[in-house]
Design a protein around this motif. Structure first.
Motif, short mmCIF file in Angstrom:
data_model
loop_
_atom_site.label_atom_id
_atom_site.label_comp_id
_atom_site.label_asym_id
_atom_site.label_seq_id
_atom_site.Cartn_x
_atom_site.Cartn_y
_atom_site.Cartn_z
N SER A 23 0.84 -1.19 0.00
CA SER A 23 0.00 0.00 0.00
C SER A 23 0.88 1.24 0.00
O SER A 23 1.76 1.39 0.84
CB SER A 23 -0.91 0.00 1.23
N PHE A 24 0.63 2.14 -0.95
CA PHE A 24 1.43 3.36 -1.04
C PHE A 24 0.71 4.58 -0.47
O PHE A 24 1.34 5.58 -0.18
CB PHE A 24 1.86 3.61 -2.48
N ASN A 25 -0.60 4.51 -0.34
CA ASN A 25 -1.39 5.58 0.29
C ASN A 25 -1.10 6.96 -0.27
O ASN A 25 -0.84 7.91 0.47
CB ASN A 25 -1.16 5.60 1.81
N THR A 26 -1.17 7.10 -1.60
CA THR A 26 -0.97 8.42 -2.20
C THR A 26 -2.26 9.23 -2.20
O THR A 26 -2.21 10.44 -2.37
CB THR A 26 -0.47 8.30 -3.66
N VAL A 95 12.65 14.32 1.41
CA VAL A 95 11.32 13.78 1.14
C VAL A 95 11.17 12.43 1.84
O VAL A 95 10.13 12.16 2.46
CB VAL A 95 11.06 13.64 -0.38
N LEU A 96 12.19 11.59 1.78
CA LEU A 96 12.13 10.29 2.45
C LEU A 96 12.07 10.41 3.97
O LEU A 96 11.38 9.64 4.63
CB LEU A 96 13.31 9.41 2.03
N VAL A 97 12.78 11.39 4.53
CA VAL A 97 12.71 11.62 5.98
C VAL A 97 11.28 12.00 6.36
O VAL A 97 10.73 11.49 7.33
CB VAL A 97 13.72 12.70 6.42
N LEU A 98 10.68 12.87 5.57
CA LEU A 98 9.31 13.28 5.83
C LEU A 98 8.36 12.09 5.71
O LEU A 98 7.46 11.90 6.53
CB LEU A 98 8.90 14.39 4.85
N GLY A 104 1.58 8.06 4.99
CA GLY A 104 1.50 7.73 3.57
C GLY A 104 1.95 8.89 2.71
O GLY A 104 2.19 10.00 3.19
N TRP A 105 2.05 8.62 1.43
CA TRP A 105 2.53 9.62 0.49
C TRP A 105 1.57 10.79 0.34
O TRP A 105 1.99 11.91 0.06
CB TRP A 105 2.82 8.98 -0.86
N GLY A 106 0.27 10.53 0.50
CA GLY A 106 -0.69 11.62 0.42
C GLY A 106 -0.42 12.68 1.47
O GLY A 106 -0.46 13.89 1.18
N ALA A 107 -0.13 12.26 2.70
CA ALA A 107 0.19 13.19 3.78
C ALA A 107 1.49 13.94 3.50
O ALA A 107 1.59 15.14 3.78
CB ALA A 107 0.29 12.45 5.11
N VAL A 108 2.45 13.26 2.91
CA VAL A 108 3.73 13.91 2.57
C VAL A 108 3.49 14.98 1.51
O VAL A 108 3.99 16.11 1.63
CB VAL A 108 4.76 12.87 2.08
N ALA A 109 2.72 14.64 0.49
CA ALA A 109 2.45 15.61 -0.59
C ALA A 109 1.76 16.85 -0.03
O ALA A 109 2.12 17.98 -0.39
CB ALA A 109 1.60 14.96 -1.68
N ASP A 111 1.94 17.99 3.04
CA ASP A 111 2.95 18.74 3.82
C ASP A 111 3.91 19.51 2.93
O ASP A 111 4.46 20.54 3.34
CB ASP A 111 3.74 17.80 4.72
N LEU A 112 4.13 19.01 1.71
CA LEU A 112 5.02 19.69 0.78
C LEU A 112 4.28 20.76 -0.04
O LEU A 112 4.86 21.36 -0.95
CB LEU A 112 5.69 18.67 -0.15
N GLY A 113 3.00 20.96 0.27
CA GLY A 113 2.22 22.01 -0.39
C GLY A 113 1.48 21.56 -1.63
O GLY A 113 0.98 22.39 -2.39
N ILE A 114 1.38 20.26 -1.85
CA ILE A 114 0.66 19.74 -3.02
C ILE A 114 -0.71 19.28 -2.56
O ILE A 114 -0.85 18.25 -1.92
CB ILE A 114 1.44 18.57 -3.67
N LYS A 115 -1.71 20.08 -2.90
CA LYS A 115 -3.08 19.77 -2.49
C LYS A 115 -3.78 18.96 -3.59
O LYS A 115 -3.53 19.19 -4.78
CB LYS A 115 -3.84 21.05 -2.21
N PRO A 116 -4.65 18.02 -3.22
CA PRO A 116 -5.38 17.23 -4.22
C PRO A 116 -6.12 18.14 -5.20
O PRO A 116 -6.78 19.10 -4.80
CB PRO A 116 -6.36 16.42 -3.38
N GLY A 117 -5.96 17.86 -6.49
CA GLY A 117 -6.63 18.62 -7.53
C GLY A 117 -5.90 19.88 -7.97
O GLY A 117 -6.26 20.50 -8.96
#
Length: 151
Positions: A23-26, A95-98, A104-109, A111-117
């Motif tokens: 599971s990658f949870n993006t 990114v890997l530390v985060l 999951g990757w969705g939470a990382v994205a 946190d990095l300022g990438i919002k869904p959509g």
């Protein structure tokens, strides 16, 4: 006795098959499925995978070895960390530390300022699913895990 043995074999094969699915949870089913394929490819054809990451994201093959063999990062996770790194400008290591501190990757994205959509999300998705590179296209058959080998 035979029925018990057959049941144990059946149960073992089911559990093994479940373990193979990672599971990658993006937060995006398409990206999750693609990362499954990348993960399988990275395990089956590591040398090609390593070269693909180098071509696509500019990461050194030595760093790929370090992350996968020493730090035990799954190939699919490393691929996605490289994709996030290229979109956000953050170092792969950061990114890997985060990721190691998140669920999951969705939470990382996020946190990095990438919002869904968002525009960044679509850029990330396009970069993630656009193919793993020139080496894969020569040696990987339909993303199904069967190597063509050299022609």
């Amino acid at each position: 006795m035979f029925k018990i043995f057959s049941f144990i074999i059946f149960l073992s094969s089911f559990l093994f098959a479940q373990e193979m699915r990672v599971s990658f949870n993006t937060g995006d089913d398409d990206i999750d499925q693609y990362l499954q394929d990348v993960n399988s490819y990275g395990k089956a054809e590591f040398e090609f995978f390593k070269n693909d990451l180098s071509i696509k994201f500019g990461i050194s093959t030595r760093d790929v070895d370090q992350y996968v063999y020493t730090e035990k990062v799954r190939p699919g996770d490393l691929y996605y960390a490289c994709a996030l790194s290229s979109v956000t400008g953050k170092k792969v290591k950061d990114v890997l530390v985060l990721y190691n501190n998140k669920k999951g990757w969705g939470a990382v994205a996020i946190d990095l300022g990438i919002k869904p959509g968002s525009r960044e999300f679509h850029r990330l998705k396009g970069k993630s699913i656009s193919g793993i590179g020139k080496v894969k296209s020569k040696h990987w058959y339909n993303g199904k895990g069967k190597s063509k080998g050299k022609k």
